[in-house]
Design a protein around this motif. Structure first.
Motif, PDB file in Angstrom:
ATOM      1  N   ALA A 152       0.855  -1.185   0.000  1.00 33.48           N
ATOM      2  CA  ALA A 152       0.000   0.000   0.000  1.00 33.48           C
ATOM      3  C   ALA A 152       0.891   1.235   0.000  1.00 33.48           C
ATOM      4  O   ALA A 152       1.084   1.888   1.030  1.00 33.48           O
ATOM      5  N   PRO A 153       1.458   1.581  -1.154  1.00 31.05           N
ATOM      6  CA  PRO A 153       2.469   2.644  -1.226  1.00 31.05           C
ATOM      7  C   PRO A 153       1.964   4.032  -0.844  1.00 31.05           C
ATOM      8  O   PRO A 153       2.776   4.899  -0.490  1.00 31.05           O
ATOM      9  N   LEU A 154       0.635   4.279  -0.888  1.00 30.77           N
ATOM     10  CA  LEU A 154       0.102   5.600  -0.559  1.00 30.77           C
ATOM     11  C   LEU A 154      -0.592   5.638   0.798  1.00 30.77           C
ATOM     12  O   LEU A 154      -1.069   6.700   1.213  1.00 30.77           O
ATOM     13  N   LEU A 155      -0.644   4.508   1.508  1.00 33.16           N
ATOM     14  CA  LEU A 155      -1.362   4.450   2.782  1.00 33.16           C
ATOM     15  C   LEU A 155      -0.733   5.394   3.802  1.00 33.16           C
ATOM     16  O   LEU A 155       0.450   5.297   4.108  1.00 33.16           O
ATOM     17  N   GLU A 156      -1.566   6.296   4.342  1.00 32.09           N
ATOM     18  CA  GLU A 156      -1.102   7.278   5.314  1.00 32.09           C
ATOM     19  C   GLU A 156      -1.643   7.022   6.714  1.00 32.09           C
ATOM     20  O   GLU A 156      -0.979   7.328   7.701  1.00 32.09           O
ATOM     21  N   LYS A 216      -2.900 -10.154  14.766  1.00 28.03           N
ATOM     22  CA  LYS A 216      -1.629  -9.778  14.160  1.00 28.03           C
ATOM     23  C   LYS A 216      -1.765  -8.490  13.362  1.00 28.03           C
ATOM     24  O   LYS A 216      -2.732  -8.302  12.636  1.00 28.03           O
ATOM     25  N   VAL A 217      -0.794  -7.616  13.516  1.00 32.27           N
ATOM     26  CA  VAL A 217      -0.706  -6.403  12.710  1.00 32.27           C
ATOM     27  C   VAL A 217       0.661  -6.432  12.034  1.00 32.27           C
ATOM     28  O   VAL A 217       1.689  -6.236  12.674  1.00 32.27           O
ATOM     29  N   LYS A 218       0.662  -6.718  10.731  1.00 29.80           N
ATOM     30  CA  LYS A 218       1.904  -6.847   9.985  1.00 29.80           C
ATOM     31  C   LYS A 218       2.050  -5.692   9.009  1.00 29.80           C
ATOM     32  O   LYS A 218       1.126  -5.402   8.245  1.00 29.80           O
ATOM     33  N   ILE A 219       3.202  -5.057   9.038  1.00 26.65           N
ATOM     34  CA  ILE A 219       3.464  -3.936   8.144  1.00 26.65           C
ATOM     35  C   ILE A 219       4.660  -4.282   7.263  1.00 26.65           C
ATOM     36  O   ILE A 219       5.790  -4.399   7.742  1.00 26.65           O
ATOM     37  N   PHE A 220       4.390  -4.476   5.985  1.00 23.76           N
ATOM     38  CA  PHE A 220       5.448  -4.808   5.032  1.00 23.76           C
ATOM     39  C   PHE A 220       5.724  -3.644   4.075  1.00 23.76           C
ATOM     40  O   PHE A 220       6.862  -3.226   3.932  1.00 23.76           O
ATOM     41  N   GLY A 221       4.673  -3.173   3.419  1.00 19.14           N
ATOM     42  CA  GLY A 221       4.876  -2.157   2.393  1.00 19.14           C
ATOM     43  C   GLY A 221       3.975  -0.961   2.576  1.00 19.14           C
ATOM     44  O   GLY A 221       2.920  -0.868   1.956  1.00 19.14           O
ATOM     45  N   ALA A 222       4.391  -0.020   3.444  1.00 17.18           N
ATOM     46  CA  ALA A 222       3.629   1.216   3.664  1.00 17.18           C
ATOM     47  C   ALA A 222       4.603   2.362   3.909  1.00 17.18           C
ATOM     48  O   ALA A 222       4.684   2.904   5.014  1.00 17.18           O
ATOM     49  N   PRO A 223       5.344   2.775   2.885  1.00 18.24           N
ATOM     50  CA  PRO A 223       6.386   3.787   3.072  1.00 18.24           C
ATOM     51  C   PRO A 223       5.871   5.160   3.476  1.00 18.24           C
ATOM     52  O   PRO A 223       6.628   5.963   4.024  1.00 18.24           O
ATOM     53  N   LYS A 224       4.583   5.456   3.239  1.00 17.72           N
ATOM     54  CA  LYS A 224       4.046   6.773   3.563  1.00 17.72           C
ATOM     55  C   LYS A 224       3.157   6.758   4.805  1.00 17.72           C
ATOM     56  O   LYS A 224       2.472   7.742   5.084  1.00 17.72           O
ATOM     57  N   LEU A 225       3.180   5.674   5.575  1.00 21.29           N
ATOM     58  CA  LEU A 225       2.353   5.581   6.773  1.00 21.29           C
ATOM     59  C   LEU A 225       2.752   6.660   7.778  1.00 21.29           C
ATOM     60  O   LEU A 225       3.909   6.734   8.187  1.00 21.29           O
ATOM     61  N   ARG A 226       1.773   7.493   8.161  1.00 20.87           N
ATOM     62  CA  ARG A 226       2.031   8.603   9.077  1.00 20.87           C
ATOM     63  C   ARG A 226       1.262   8.473  10.384  1.00 20.87           C
ATOM     64  O   ARG A 226       1.717   8.984  11.412  1.00 20.87           O
ATOM     65  N   VAL A 227       0.101   7.817  10.359  1.00 21.95           N
ATOM     66  CA  VAL A 227      -0.755   7.718  11.540  1.00 21.95           C
ATOM     67  C   VAL A 227      -1.092   6.252  11.778  1.00 21.95           C
ATOM     68  O   VAL A 227      -1.541   5.556  10.865  1.00 21.95           O
ATOM     69  N   LEU A 228      -0.886   5.787  13.034  1.00 15.15           N
ATOM     70  CA  LEU A 228      -1.149   4.394  13.370  1.00 15.15           C
ATOM     71  C   LEU A 228      -1.710   4.297  14.785  1.00 15.15           C
ATOM     72  O   LEU A 228      -1.192   4.909  15.715  1.00 15.15           O
ATOM     73  N   GLY A 229      -2.726   3.494  14.972  1.00 18.06           N
ATOM     74  CA  GLY A 229      -3.274   3.260  16.312  1.00 18.06           C
ATOM     75  C   GLY A 229      -4.770   3.021  16.250  1.00 18.06           C
ATOM     76  O   GLY A 229      -5.372   3.181  15.191  1.00 18.06           O
ATOM     77  N   TYR A 230      -5.328   2.544  17.350  1.00 16.13           N
ATOM     78  CA  TYR A 230      -4.689   2.242  18.620  1.00 16.13           C
ATOM     79  C   TYR A 230      -4.069   0.841  18.592  1.00 16.13           C
ATOM     80  O   TYR A 230      -4.784  -0.131  18.385  1.00 16.13           O
ATOM     81  N   LEU A 231      -2.753   0.779  18.823  1.00 16.50           N
ATOM     82  CA  LEU A 231      -2.102  -0.497  19.036  1.00 16.50           C
ATOM     83  C   LEU A 231      -2.292  -0.897  20.500  1.00 16.50           C
ATOM     84  O   LEU A 231      -2.080  -0.090  21.402  1.00 16.50           O
ATOM     85  N   GLU A 232      -2.698  -2.141  20.728  1.00 21.14           N
ATOM     86  CA  GLU A 232      -2.931  -2.628  22.078  1.00 21.14           C
ATOM     87  C   GLU A 232      -1.972  -3.780  22.372  1.00 21.14           C
ATOM     88  O   GLU A 232      -2.129  -4.871  21.807  1.00 21.14           O
TER      89      GLU A 232
END
Length: 253
Positions: free
Chosen positions: A134-138, A155-171
């Motif tokens: 997801a190259p544009l996922l923010e 499971k929360v796996k992040i492989f291809g998200a170079p533009k990720l800016r906001v993430l949560g809520y991680l528990e």
């Protein structure tokens, strides 16, 4: 009559559609969504509520199904993993995806060249969320995960998200975070292979009365070295000798 409505909407070139089945008993079996809805190529925004997806394996596939669709929201809608994969493959312009109070699919594989925001709100994704490509996922918003102490790990796996800016809520008590091929565990030392440097806003939900969650929180923070805004929700509220400032201080060291 229900089958005729999507045909009429398609012929009129409808762009915005909210289609909610008014069910008196939310636990009852929901109606199957008419396959004619997939002929509305003019749609730009679609909201579906209380439906069961048809067998998408036999439907036309490709970017021409929903070429203009930018927003897709599904509320209490029953679907399989393959149905979600189908929708992502058929929406080349999709920017926003919201799954709200859905008991299915078991996994969410995000493979999209256009997605910018994904919301999972009280959705029972047992096998987890995988950001494959997801190259544009923010923004990846995980709000109110599976309830109860026996909900199990998601499971929360992040492989291809170079533009990720906001993430949560991680528990830490629920989510198993994986960056690339590395599963983040308590006392995991941060390294370039376990970092997502683009994340600026991070939200966590932590029980400070559980030592394992506190340790996992420190490990999570190490994965996002450039966070500028940190939101922490303490649940339940329990007095503890460990403070948030202690964790941040140790993590910076």
């Amino acid at each position: 009559m229900l089958a005729q409505w999507p045909r009429l909407l398609a012929s009129k070139g409808v762009e915005d559609l909210v289609l909610v089945n008014n069910v008196s008993d939310p636990s009852a079996d929901t109606l199957t969504l008419s396959t004619d809805i997939f002929r509305c190529a003019s749609l730009q925004r679609l909201f579906l509520g209380f439906w069961t997806f048809p067998n998408t394996a036999v439907l036309p596939r490709g970017p021409d199904v929903f070429p203009l669709l930018r927003e897709l929201s599904m509320f209490a809608t029953t679907m399989t993993d393959g149905d979600l994969d189908y929708m992502l493959a058929c929406t080349p312009s999709l920017e926003t995806l919201a799954l709200i109070f859905n008991l299915t699919p078991d996994r969410v594989h995000l493979r999209s060249k256009s997605l910018r925001c994904v919301l999972l709100w009280c959705s029972m994704v047992e096998e987890g969320v995988v950001v494959v490509d997801a190259p544009l996922l923010e923004r990846l918003i995980l709000f109110e995960g599976p309830p109860g102490p026996d909900a199990g790990q998601v499971k929360v796996k992040i492989f291809g998200a170079p533009k990720l800016r906001v993430l949560g809520y991680l528990e830490p008590g629920i989510h198993q975070l994986q960056i690339g091929d590395k599963v983040i565990k308590p006392n995991t030392r941060a390294s370039p292979s376990t970092m997502v440097p683009g994340v600026k806003i991070l939200a966590l939900k932590v029980n400070f009365g559980v030592s394992k969650e506190v340790k996992m929180m420190a490990s999570f923070l190490g994965c996002f070295p450039n966070v500028e805004t940190l939101h922490v929700q303490v649940t339940p509220i329990i007095y503890s000798t460990v403070t948030l400032l202690d964790i941040i201080s140790k993590n910076n060291q």
